[in-house]
Scaffold this motif. Structure first.
Motif, mmCIF file in Angstrom:
data_model
loop_
_atom_site.group_PDB
_atom_site.id
_atom_site.type_symbol
_atom_site.label_atom_id
_atom_site.label_comp_id
_atom_site.label_asym_id
_atom_site.label_seq_id
_atom_site.Cartn_x
_atom_site.Cartn_y
_atom_site.Cartn_z
ATOM 1 N N LEU A 1 0.698 -1.133 0.053
ATOM 2 C CA LEU A 1 0.282 -0.050 -0.060
ATOM 3 C C LEU A 1 0.810 1.255 0.069
ATOM 4 O O LEU A 1 0.267 2.325 -0.160
ATOM 5 N N PHE B 1 -4.459 -3.720 6.257
ATOM 6 C CA PHE B 1 -4.759 -2.510 5.711
ATOM 7 C C PHE B 1 -5.151 -1.219 6.424
ATOM 8 O O PHE B 1 -4.486 -0.236 6.133
ATOM 9 N N GLY C 1 -3.399 2.373 6.644
ATOM 10 C CA GLY C 1 -4.046 3.624 6.309
ATOM 11 C C GLY C 1 -4.036 4.671 7.530
ATOM 12 O O GLY C 1 -3.672 5.812 7.034
ATOM 13 N N THR D 1 2.026 6.825 -0.987
ATOM 14 C CA THR D 1 1.318 5.686 -1.335
ATOM 15 C C THR D 1 1.778 5.479 -2.798
ATOM 16 O O THR D 1 1.217 4.454 -3.527
ATOM 17 N N HIS E 1 -4.182 4.440 -4.804
ATOM 18 C CA HIS E 1 -5.742 4.467 -4.972
ATOM 19 C C HIS E 1 -5.943 5.484 -5.977
ATOM 20 O O HIS E 1 -7.197 5.430 -6.596
ATOM 21 N N ARG F 1 -9.270 2.684 3.861
ATOM 22 C CA ARG F 1 -8.707 1.126 3.545
ATOM 23 C C ARG F 1 -9.845 0.231 4.106
ATOM 24 O O ARG F 1 -9.919 -0.938 3.726
ATOM 25 N N GLU G 1 -11.762 3.302 -1.819
ATOM 26 C CA GLU G 1 -10.898 4.096 -0.810
ATOM 27 C C GLU G 1 -10.895 5.581 -1.000
ATOM 28 O O GLU G 1 -11.015 6.221 -0.143
#
Length: 248
Positions: A10, A32, A36, A71, A75, A142, A225
């Motif tokens: 991630l 996850f 996050g 990240t 996302h 997440r 997300e």
């Protein structure tokens, strides 16, 4: 350690470890939301530290950028691919567009709107409120993707998202969703509304994906997300300054 696998998947930050077999990706999924929350803390700390010296608008821009850099825009890429794919006329065409690495007009528009929503929402918050909101937003973002992974049907050729869902430890995954959701709800009215808004956004994305693609893909999870993150930040912007967080 599964936390290190989740961290490597991630984020683009050091300290992760890539999976050694086909089962390890699924076992990392319950972590996850923790990853996050850490990314949100990094982003929130940027906002908290720069709010005074630079002012809220610029601090918000840099905070959102910090989360994206941490990240690798992972996302955001999923959101853009999903938005582009929705422009296809048939299910097969939509899935083909989703696999295309190029970003089209719908994808660019989705990224611009997502960034603007997050920046303006964060910039409306005081320094500490913004820090908490970013932690909650990234954590619940997440969390909703994890819940979607465990509950929603998978589209044909779902790729990386399918490989993570294949060996999902469902009991631990459910526990992670419950714990992080309860944590958000325990933050008072802003937290409870943020949780409801994030869940509603995730359900909406899931319904759109089921109709357009026949189920979820890895890109749809990224879009989930992002939508949940926006929903949390908008809720916090509306409620945090008036009602406060119950832990502050």
């Amino acid at each position: 350690m599964s936390l290190r696998r989740a961290w490597a998947f991630l984020t683009r930050l050091p300290g992760g470890a890539h999976p050694g077999d086909d089962r390890e990706p699924g076992r990392s999924v319950p972590w996850f939301p923790v990853v996050g929350a850490v990314v949100g803390a990094l982003s929130g700390t940027v906002y908290w530290a720069l709010h005074g010296p630079l002012g809220a608008p610029l601090a918000a821009v840099l905070a959102v950028a910090a989360g994206a850099v941490a990240t690798g825009c992972f996302h955001e890429d999923g959101l853009a691919d999903t938005a582009d794919a929705l422009g296809g006329m048939t299910r097969q065409r939509r899935l083909a567009i989703m696999k295309d690495s190029r970003v089209g007009a719908f994808g660019v528009l989705a990224l611009v709107l997502s960034t603007l929503v997050r920046v303006f929402a964060v910039s409306s918050l005081a320094a500490t409120d913004g820090l908490i909101a970013l932690v909650v937003a990234h954590m619940l973002g997440r969390t909703m993707a994890v819940g979607m992974m465990g509950a929603a049907p998978k589209a044909a050729g779902a790729g990386l998202g399918h490989s993570y869902a294949a060996h999902l430890p469902r009991a631990w995954t459910a526990a992670a969703v419950v714990v992080t959701s309860a944590t958000a709800a325990g933050l008072g009215l802003p937290g409870a509304v943020s949780l409801a808004a994030a869940a509603s956004g995730a359900v909406l994305v899931g319904l759109v994906a089921w109709r357009a693609f026949g189920g979820i893909t890895g890109d749809v999870l990224g879009a989930t997300e992002q939508v949940a993150e926006m929903a949390v930040l908008l809720s916090a912007a509306s409620l945090a300054s008036t009602h406060g967080w119950s832990w502050t």
